[in-house]
Design an enzyme around this catalytic site. Structure first.
Site, short mmCIF file in Angstrom:
data_model
loop_
_atom_site.label_atom_id
_atom_site.label_comp_id
_atom_site.label_asym_id
_atom_site.label_seq_id
_atom_site.Cartn_x
_atom_site.Cartn_y
_atom_site.Cartn_z
N HIS B 164 36.16 41.38 36.27
CA HIS B 164 36.65 40.34 35.35
C HIS B 164 35.44 39.65 34.73
CE1 HIS B 164 35.89 38.14 39.05
NE2 HIS B 164 36.03 36.99 38.42
N HIS B 166 34.32 36.46 34.53
CA HIS B 166 33.65 35.23 34.97
C HIS B 166 32.15 35.47 35.09
CE1 HIS B 166 37.32 32.83 36.67
NE2 HIS B 166 37.02 32.51 35.43
N ASP B 168 29.81 34.71 37.13
CA ASP B 168 29.17 35.18 38.37
C ASP B 168 29.41 36.67 38.62
OD1 ASP B 168 31.86 34.43 38.78
OD2 ASP B 168 31.58 34.20 40.93
N HIS B 169 30.12 37.31 37.70
CA HIS B 169 30.34 38.76 37.82
C HIS B 169 29.70 39.54 36.67
CE1 HIS B 169 33.44 38.63 41.13
NE2 HIS B 169 33.29 37.37 40.81
N ASP B 355 38.22 39.31 41.93
CA ASP B 355 38.77 38.02 42.36
C ASP B 355 40.27 37.99 42.07
OD1 ASP B 355 36.13 37.60 42.65
OD2 ASP B 355 36.03 35.76 41.47
N HIS B 415 32.75 37.95 48.80
CA HIS B 415 32.91 36.89 47.81
C HIS B 415 33.23 35.55 48.48
CE1 HIS B 415 34.50 34.84 44.15
NE2 HIS B 415 33.67 35.65 43.53
#
Lengths: 460, 460
Positions: B164, B166, B168-169, B355, B415
């Site tokens: 996804h 976001h 932090d990814h 996530d 995570h």
């Protein structure tokens, strides 16, 4: 204020100053950073205390030393500190000062490598601390993690300056802002974080935040410097004007667009009562900029004998005179600041240059004249000058010639190719220092390392 | 194949397997990574060899151990290895196997933290190694540095999967690709690096590369998965289709646009003779996906006795039969694979979920059924389930219920909120494991740590 490394001694000393000392502190891998929650900023490296008598903590305990200032009397004790035997590398070089009066000004290098971040050298990032505020210069990938490893608090960052748009100088910016946002609460009355950088920076930031569904909880503004076409090879120049047209993130005012002032040959970024910050043009593979922070002169010292002679009673009138206002005595006599103040004390000047093979125009040399600290890149050694020039980079010789031309008091080299490993990692970076010093009549040159802090003392 | 940590012992052991052993190796800060030039990938952590008799290297020397496989006979020797006393933290957990025949399949966690990268936990990244290729799942900021700290080679990455969008990814992706490009030479005949991720990923990547003046020297393609509106709260859904319209980077073919197959309720990403990779939908604050790699069954074992009985001479005919082709003997008789092959051996299945607070539709459970390894997020503990759900995240209980419903053989949690510190850093992460195990009838659950490697053995 040059640095010497004592052989067989974990301290760095500043000769000529008995009250200042640099200690190499080491991050303790067993106790780790002192993070307790996401709310508080998660980093305080620790120092294993020595077993020496009178140690700062009980033997075997860890003791946080970061950011603390120790009185002179503790210096002999601090000198006994040993790096934690299980530590990996100095987490920082911290200046432990005897307590100089006045406003401190410090530079901490968070990343000193070029091209990409490595475990031994982060990508470009430099933090300037003054008056409780932190200003960040460049933000390569991993800058937020380097900040956590240091003694600094990211939440204190109020201004960010980006020298140019290469990835190793900007790819850490969206992540850093998102993490700052996680640590903050919505407050529209807060002064915005000002971000200065070349045209295109706003689009990079907005697109990154938009696509990652990131909404920053604090206000910020991106002020873009419009480069001139002679700041890079013609085939590399790209016009990013209008790239963010029609785009807007609700929480972000667009910020200013700053054009070159043709008379000054520079960009005026900000000015207040205390200081002025300007940008100047550099030549690189892509348009690059240097930034100069110049403090305004402080009022001179009050001449106490003259005050007594003129009958000024000690108290608030001293302060008025110091602030530049004339006072009227009970006797009816007027005393002006000029009667009792010494000559104004010059402010400090710090110059941070982006990647470059040299300046464009004459403003760089003029603005950097007499710099207290000049931070200049030296990606490759002098023997690779052709390659450096081809890539738009400098060698120690390039940097030293520029430092000499503007009579900088201290030259700090940084942005080393990742082929050069940091001190203590088996490579001799000393050749880069020697190449620069050879052109500076024995003036010492500093090689930046990650987490090194340099203090710029007030002039007296 | 659960992991146990021996108290007072730097090794991790796999009970029930005499020939496998996990060693904690430590990066030597004095000798550092073995980088010699920018061309070669700059990382091989080193292990200070022990002074024990028969040590792997002369006493006091450093010896690279990464990525090597040792015969059973060396295991007692390896067990004597001590972590370098000056090392900071395990640079990786490496499975030293006795040499299992066939194709290895390993997962290495490069970042196991949520929200942002920390020194103790990197942002999300997981590397799968199979058949000499590396596939990366998610690429948070700092992934390239984590790769350098590990025993893995970034240059081997041939496919990247983003769960996804976001930050932090994904914030590590532009930098990783730029560094890969620095290490490669232009070669248009190379197969492109395939990058799979949600709609919008291409625009993020292109804009980042364009504005940072980065031109990748290798071909790549971004294949975008079009999410459905029920994958996130309605107010969070944004339509990124057409964001990159009119934009194109010359070296990048646009890649495919992948829509949900309504019959299968999944996305078919790739399929070849050996395996198939599909994506399925998850519910999160923004549309999120899970990926499942399913190996196709291998042919069963040749029944040598039957081959002899039927008069098949040892040699190339064995290979033909194994590959599924019938053969005609000199006698004129035909032997088919069905005559001499045992039952097909099922392939391995690895599932990596992004996530989520849960799946969307029924495909996730069906596709993950019987997974050999199921990697599931568990950002917060069960006691914070409401908060987790509000943020679109899972707890150990959520993960365990999903693992139970699809009868996964091994559940790996990752995570973790940065509030949970890794093992050995003073926090008890064990509660998260216990919460998951309580729902799995005693089946052991693994808590991922940065640099942990998990081997998925071939089925026999």
């Amino acid at each position: 204020m040059a640095l010497h490394r004592h052989p067989n001694n974990p301290t760095l000393c500043i000769p000529g100053s008995a009250v200042q000392r640099l200690l190499e502190l080491w991050q303790c891998p067993f106790h780790g950073p002192a993070q307790t929650s996401q709310q508080s900023h998660p980093v305080h490296p620790w120092q294993r205390s020595p077993k020496a008598p009178g140690a700062l903590a009980a033997s075997g305990q860890c003791q946080p030393l970061w950011g603390r200032t120790f009185p002179k009397s503790r210096l002999p004790l601090l000198a006994q500190l040993q790096p934690c035997p299980a530590a990996s590398r100095p987490a920082a070089l911290v200046c432990v000062a005897g307590g100089s009066a006045g406003m401190s000004l410090e530079l901490t290098f968070l990343g000193t490598g070029s091209a990409f971040p490595c475990p031994a050298r982060g990508a470009a990032a430099l933090l300037l601390r003054r008056d409780g505020h932190c200003w960040l210069f460049d933000c390569g990938e991993g800058t937020q993690t380097q900040l956590m490893r240091s003694h600094l608090r990211a939440a204190r960052i109020t201004k960010i300056f980006i020298t140019h748009l290469h990835g190793d100088h900007i790819f850490g910016l969206p992540g850093l802002l998102c993490t700052l946002s996680l640590q903050s609460s919505p407050d529209a009355s807060k002064a915005p974080v000002d971000i200065y950088g070349p045209l295109g920076l706003r689009s990079f930031l907005w697109r990154s935040l938009e696509l990652s569904h990131s909404q920053l909880l604090f206000p910020y503004a991106v002020h873009e410097l419009v480069p001139t076409r002679d700041q890079c090879p013609p085939e590399e120049f790209r016009d990013f004007s209008g790239l963010d047209r029609g785009e807007a993130l609700p929480q972000a005012p667009p910020g200013r667009v700053l054009h070159l002032d043709p008379g000054e040959d520079s960009y005026l970024l900000l000015e207040d009562e205390q200081l002025v910050v300007r940008a100047f043009r550099l030549f690189h593979r892509v348009p690059s900029f240097g930034f100069v922070l110049q403090e305004k002169p402080r009022p001179g010292k009050l001449n106490v004998q003259k005050l007594k002679d003129l009958g000024v009673p000690p108290g608030p009138l001293y302060g008025q005179l110091k602030r530049g206002a004339a006072v009227v005595l009970e006797s009816g006599a007027t005393v002006t600041p000029g009667d009792v103040l010494g000559a104004p004390v010059p402010g400090r000047k710090v110059c941070v240059l982006g990647d470059c093979s040299g300046p464009v125009g004459l403003a760089a040399e003029r603005l950097c004249r007499g710099a207290d600290v000049l931070v200049h890149e030296a990606t490759l050694e002098d023997g690779l000058q052709e390659l450096a020039r081809e890539r738009g980079h400098s060698t120690p010789g390039t940097a030293a010639r520029f430092a000499r031309s503007c009579r900088a008091r201290r030259l700090v080299l940084t942005h080393f190719s990742q082929r050069y490993r940091p001190a203590g990692h088996g490579t001799d970076l000393g050749q880069l220092r020697r190449q620069a010093e050879a052109l500076l009549d024995g003036q010492e040159v500093t090689l930046a390392e990650d987490f090194m802090t340099i203090e710029v003392p007030l002039k007296q």
